[in-house]
Design an enzyme around this catalytic site. Structure first.
Site, PDB file in Angstrom:
ATOM      1  N   ASP A  92      49.782  46.336  50.251  1.00 44.18           N
ATOM      2  CA  ASP A  92      48.455  46.210  50.852  1.00 44.18           C
ATOM      3  C   ASP A  92      47.731  47.528  50.568  1.00 44.18           C
ATOM      4  O   ASP A  92      48.097  48.582  51.103  1.00 44.18           O
ATOM      5  CB  ASP A  92      48.575  45.967  52.365  1.00 44.18           C
ATOM      6  CG  ASP A  92      47.207  45.784  53.006  1.00 44.18           C
ATOM      7  OD1 ASP A  92      46.185  46.210  52.409  1.00 44.18           O
ATOM      8  OD2 ASP A  92      47.149  45.213  54.111  1.00 44.18           O
TER       9      ASP A  92
ATOM     10  N   ASN B  73      41.246  46.320  40.619  1.00 41.17           N
ATOM     11  CA  ASN B  73      40.510  45.062  40.719  1.00 41.17           C
ATOM     12  C   ASN B  73      40.440  44.513  42.145  1.00 41.17           C
ATOM     13  O   ASN B  73      39.457  43.862  42.496  1.00 41.17           O
ATOM     14  CB  ASN B  73      41.201  44.048  39.781  1.00 41.17           C
ATOM     15  CG  ASN B  73      40.796  42.630  40.056  1.00 41.17           C
ATOM     16  OD1 ASN B  73      39.711  42.198  39.668  1.00 41.17           O
ATOM     17  ND2 ASN B  73      41.648  41.890  40.753  1.00 41.17           N
TER      18      ASN B  73
ATOM     19  N   TYR C  50      30.474  46.190  51.245  1.00 47.17           N
ATOM     20  CA  TYR C  50      30.917  45.798  49.893  1.00 47.17           C
ATOM     21  C   TYR C  50      29.996  46.400  48.836  1.00 47.17           C
ATOM     22  O   TYR C  50      30.459  47.033  47.880  1.00 47.17           O
ATOM     23  CB  TYR C  50      30.913  44.272  49.802  1.00 47.17           C
ATOM     24  CG  TYR C  50      31.331  43.700  48.457  1.00 47.17           C
ATOM     25  CD1 TYR C  50      32.652  43.696  48.063  1.00 47.17           C
ATOM     26  CD2 TYR C  50      30.383  43.132  47.598  1.00 47.17           C
ATOM     27  CE1 TYR C  50      33.044  43.150  46.845  1.00 47.17           C
ATOM     28  CE2 TYR C  50      30.761  42.581  46.383  1.00 47.17           C
ATOM     29  CZ  TYR C  50      32.102  42.593  46.012  1.00 47.17           C
ATOM     30  OH  TYR C  50      32.480  42.059  44.807  1.00 47.17           O
TER      31      TYR C  50
ATOM     32  N   LYS D 184      30.917  49.301  46.023  1.00 46.64           N
ATOM     33  CA  LYS D 184      30.816  49.074  44.579  1.00 46.64           C
ATOM     34  C   LYS D 184      29.889  50.100  43.924  1.00 46.64           C
ATOM     35  O   LYS D 184      30.167  50.585  42.817  1.00 46.64           O
ATOM     36  CB  LYS D 184      30.345  47.648  44.293  1.00 46.64           C
ATOM     37  CG  LYS D 184      31.324  46.560  44.749  1.00 46.64           C
ATOM     38  CD  LYS D 184      32.696  46.679  44.080  1.00 46.64           C
ATOM     39  CE  LYS D 184      33.573  45.456  44.338  1.00 46.64           C
ATOM     40  NZ  LYS D 184      34.889  45.554  43.704  1.00 46.64           N
TER      41      LYS D 184
HETATM   42  P1  NAI Z   1      40.073  36.839  44.400  1.00 47.66           P
HETATM   43  O1  NAI Z   1      39.837  36.679  45.852  1.00 47.66           O
HETATM   44  O2  NAI Z   1      40.281  35.646  43.555  1.00 47.66           O
HETATM   45  O3  NAI Z   1      41.303  37.824  44.153  1.00 47.66           O
HETATM   46  C1  NAI Z   1      41.416  39.054  44.823  1.00 47.66           C
HETATM   47  C2  NAI Z   1      42.877  39.438  44.879  1.00 47.66           C
HETATM   48  O4  NAI Z   1      42.957  40.724  45.499  1.00 47.66           O
HETATM   49  C3  NAI Z   1      43.714  38.468  45.725  1.00 47.66           C
HETATM   50  O5  NAI Z   1      44.904  38.137  45.040  1.00 47.66           O
HETATM   51  C4  NAI Z   1      44.005  39.273  46.991  1.00 47.66           C
HETATM   52  O6  NAI Z   1      45.251  38.938  47.600  1.00 47.66           O
HETATM   53  C5  NAI Z   1      43.989  40.699  46.458  1.00 47.66           C
HETATM   54  N1  NAI Z   1      43.725  41.660  47.519  1.00 47.66           N
HETATM   55  C6  NAI Z   1      42.691  41.640  48.392  1.00 47.66           C
HETATM   56  N2  NAI Z   1      42.811  42.637  49.263  1.00 47.66           N
HETATM   57  C7  NAI Z   1      43.944  43.308  48.939  1.00 47.66           C
HETATM   58  C8  NAI Z   1      44.623  44.427  49.489  1.00 47.66           C
HETATM   59  N3  NAI Z   1      44.190  45.036  50.598  1.00 47.66           N
HETATM   60  N4  NAI Z   1      45.749  44.855  48.889  1.00 47.66           N
HETATM   61  C9  NAI Z   1      46.236  44.222  47.791  1.00 47.66           C
HETATM   62  N5  NAI Z   1      45.643  43.143  47.249  1.00 47.66           N
HETATM   63  C10 NAI Z   1      44.515  42.695  47.815  1.00 47.66           C
HETATM   64  O7  NAI Z   1      38.828  37.699  43.898  1.00 47.66           O
HETATM   65  P2  NAI Z   1      38.135  37.866  42.454  1.00 47.66           P
HETATM   66  O8  NAI Z   1      36.885  37.117  42.501  1.00 47.66           O
HETATM   67  O9  NAI Z   1      39.100  37.672  41.377  1.00 47.66           O
HETATM   68  O10 NAI Z   1      37.716  39.403  42.553  1.00 47.66           O
HETATM   69  C11 NAI Z   1      38.321  40.421  41.787  1.00 47.66           C
HETATM   70  C12 NAI Z   1      37.360  41.583  41.672  1.00 47.66           C
HETATM   71  O11 NAI Z   1      36.142  41.138  41.059  1.00 47.66           O
HETATM   72  C13 NAI Z   1      36.954  42.225  42.998  1.00 47.66           C
HETATM   73  O12 NAI Z   1      36.874  43.622  42.833  1.00 47.66           O
HETATM   74  C14 NAI Z   1      35.567  41.656  43.245  1.00 47.66           C
HETATM   75  O13 NAI Z   1      34.788  42.514  44.048  1.00 47.66           O
HETATM   76  C15 NAI Z   1      35.046  41.559  41.831  1.00 47.66           C
HETATM   77  N6  NAI Z   1      33.939  40.644  41.677  1.00 47.66           N
HETATM   78  C16 NAI Z   1      34.104  39.278  41.798  1.00 47.66           C
HETATM   79  C17 NAI Z   1      33.027  38.434  41.630  1.00 47.66           C
HETATM   80  C18 NAI Z   1      33.141  36.954  41.738  1.00 47.66           C
HETATM   81  O14 NAI Z   1      32.084  36.254  41.694  1.00 47.66           O
HETATM   82  N7  NAI Z   1      34.298  36.375  41.838  1.00 47.66           N
HETATM   83  C19 NAI Z   1      31.689  38.962  41.341  1.00 47.66           C
HETATM   84  C20 NAI Z   1      31.617  40.391  41.223  1.00 47.66           C
HETATM   85  C21 NAI Z   1      32.716  41.182  41.397  1.00 47.66           C
END
Ligand code: NAI
Length: 242
Positions: free
Chosen positions: A62, A89, A151, A155
């Site tokens: 975490d 990420n 958030y 960023k």
């Molecule tokens: P997602 O929700 O599909 O995946 C995020 C992952 O991070 C999950 O596996 C979760 O368990 C893990 N995670 C969250 N908090 C955690 C913690 N405290 N410790 C360890 N792991 C943790 O999200 P997604 O969409 O793939 O996002 C990935 C990145 O892309 C993030 O930085 C997000 O801000 C960025 N992003 C996503 C967008 C979107 O539309 N999906 C748009 C712009 C940026």
């Protein structure tokens, strides 16, 4: 194979963009360390990598918990002895107006989205030689909506952090860059209450995790050897209305 013999750490590798990045890095020869707070999804990413003929390690951590970050890096160094690519990420969001936010909520977003990036960078840098760090920002760092201030602030700060890193580390040592995705088809997008309510309108094309993974792999590879301290927006043109 751009990542042959490279040790590649990806946080939040259990889902969405992180999982796609893990798979692409592995497909290009990288040994991938999948870090996630959800052990089952991290293991599932590793299983997908191995099924495709790749290799790696799944580590539960975490990133909002300082000792977890240290333990994760210790596990990587004990197994591989070095780091070549670090993809920061993992991130989280809150969905409240500023007057309703608690200090604990603010601190948690900053801990996961920003402090963990600082800590992972600090812990990995002594073990990186000519490698690359790719930080995943968001279009919210530049153009945001209501109710997601922590958030958006995290960023924006991440992009400033990245510029600072490029001043302390020349491209020949470690390159640090950001990818700023627009709307991408992942659980984070569709679970966003602002998106569900229509307050944040998703106009135009929604990207796929593989689109962002491609940009991550480019910046992480020596193809981008002259790129340091910048942010690559990958949003299908969403920000260009500014
Ligand atoms: P997602 O929700 O599909 O995946 C995020 C992952 O991070 C999950 O596996 C979760 O368990 C893990 N995670 C969250 N908090 C955690 C913690 N405290 N410790 C360890 N792991 C943790 O999200 P997604 O969409 O793939 O996002 C990935 C990145 O892309 C993030 O930085 C997000 O801000 C960025 N992003 C996503 C967008 C979107 O539309 N999906 C748009 C712009 C940026």
């Amino acid at each position: 194979m751009r990542f042959t013999d490279k040790i590649c750490l990806v946080t939040g590798g259990g889902s969405g963009i992180g999982r796609a990045a893990c798979q692409q890095l592995a497909a290009e020869g990288g040994t991938v360390v999948v870090i996630d707070r959800d052990e089952a999804t991290a293991q599932e990413t590793l299983r997908l990598i191995e099924k495709a003929g790749g290799r790696g390690l799944a580590v539960r951590a975490d990133l909002g918990v300082v000792p977890d970050v240290q333990t994760a890096v210790d596990a990587v160094l004990a197994t591989y002895g070095r780091v070549d690519v670090l993809v920061n990420n993992a991130a989280m969001m809150t969905f409240k107006p500023i007057v309703e936010l608690t200090v604990a909520e603010w601190d948690l977003v900053m801990a996961v989205n920003l402090r963990a990036v600082f800590l992972l960078s600090q812990l990995c840098l002594p073990h990186m030689r000519g490698g690359a760090i790719v930080n995943i920002s968001s279009v919210h760092g530049q153009q945001t909506t209501a109710n997601v201030i922590p958030y958006a602030a995290s960023k924006g700060a991440l992009e400033a952090f990245t510029r600072g890193m490029s001043q302390e580390y020349p491209a020949s040592q470690v390159r640090t860059n950001c990818v700023a995705p627009g709307a991408v088809d992942t659980p984070m997008l569709w679970n966003n209450p602002n998106v569900k309510s229509g307050q944040e309108k998703i106009e135009g094309e929604v990207g796929h995790p593989e689109d962002i993974a491609g940009a991550i792999c480019y910046l992480a590879s020596t193809d981008a050897h002259y790129i340091n301290g910048t942010t690559l927006v990958v949003d299908g043109g969403r920000l260009s209305v500014l």
